[in-house]
Enzyme design. Structure first.
Site, short mmCIF file in Angstrom:
data_model
loop_
_atom_site.label_atom_id
_atom_site.label_comp_id
_atom_site.label_asym_id
_atom_site.label_seq_id
_atom_site.Cartn_x
_atom_site.Cartn_y
_atom_site.Cartn_z
N ASP A 118 36.94 25.29 31.77
CA ASP A 118 36.88 25.36 33.24
C ASP A 118 38.20 24.85 33.81
O ASP A 118 38.63 23.74 33.49
CB ASP A 118 35.73 24.49 33.74
CG ASP A 118 35.39 24.76 35.21
OD1 ASP A 118 36.33 24.96 36.00
OD2 ASP A 118 34.20 24.74 35.56
N TYR A 193 34.35 35.40 26.53
CA TYR A 193 35.20 35.52 27.72
C TYR A 193 36.48 36.29 27.41
O TYR A 193 36.92 37.13 28.19
CB TYR A 193 35.57 34.13 28.25
CG TYR A 193 34.51 33.48 29.09
CD1 TYR A 193 34.10 34.04 30.30
CD2 TYR A 193 33.93 32.28 28.70
CE1 TYR A 193 33.13 33.43 31.08
CE2 TYR A 193 32.95 31.66 29.48
CZ TYR A 193 32.57 32.24 30.67
OH TYR A 193 31.61 31.64 31.44
#
EC number: 2.1.1.33
Length: 213
Positions: A118, A193
């Site tokens: 993140d 991802y």
């Protein structure tokens, strides 16, 4: 991102305690005995759905892998990935990254992987970034002042921040790529991802940073 609650997650993790180690602090300094060998130990902080660590375990059977994931709703998918690969050299921990020194003895880990962490772009959230100095200190402790961090991201801002953070902390940057998939780097194992970003043509940034004794 809001994680969808999975009420069955606790029972599922308990049923797969051979993969997800409960009360991992009891194995501090004893992780080689958990794997039954003296192979190097590599950890992934923020293992997500487990595609990377499962793939690495298959690619490198002579390395022990431990994936760390805070969210139960995510780690259950990682359990499935590990079960599918049947790789004996990977374990998972459902803990916060702040607990690293509670779980691993000094020098017990040989490498740290950080994949698509993140970015926490707001300045007031800098302390949450997994490449800030506070976390580097935690990695340094479990690595015993040696070993390396391998970091991948699609976020240019986080990448630049991390390069600066590593350099200021005294790490040596031994590999830097501003577009990993267009480089000659071999052996890359993609995360979920990463596959999505690559399909859109977005560059993937990667760096290897080492402690030199």
């Amino acid at each position: 991102m809001r994680m969808r609650h999975k009420p069955w997650a606790d029972d599922y993790l308990a049923e797969n305690s051979h993969i997800v180690i409960s009360e991992p602090s009891q194995y501090k300094g004893k992780w080689h005995s958990v794997f039954g060998n003296d192979n190097p130990i590599h950890i992934e902080v923020g293992t997500g759905k487990g595609q990377f660590i499962s793939g690495m375990a298959l690619q490198n059977p002579d390395v022990n892998y431990i994936g760390i994931e805070l969210f139960k709703s995510v780690i259950v998918t990682a359990v499935d990935k590990v079960k599918q690969t049947e790789a004996p050299n990977v374990k998972l921990l459902n803990i916060n990254a702040n607990m690293l020194s509670d779980v691993f003895a000094d020098g017990e880990v040989d490498r740290v992987y950080l994949n698509f962490s993140d970015p926490w772009p707001k300045k007031r959230h800098e302390k949450r970034r997994l490449t800030n100095h506070a976390f580097l200190k935690k990695y340094e402790q479990v690595l015993g002042g040696k070993g390396a961090i391998h970091f991948k991201t699609d976020n240019r801002g986080l990448f630049e921040y991390s390069l600066t953070s590593f350099s200021e902390y005294g790490l040596v940057l031994t590999f830097v790529s501003l577009d990993l998939h267009q480089s000659d780097f071999e052996g890359n194992v993609m995360t979920e991802y990463e596959e999505k970003f690559a399909a859109k043509g977005q560059p993937i940034y990667r760096v290897e940073a080492e402690w030199r004794t």
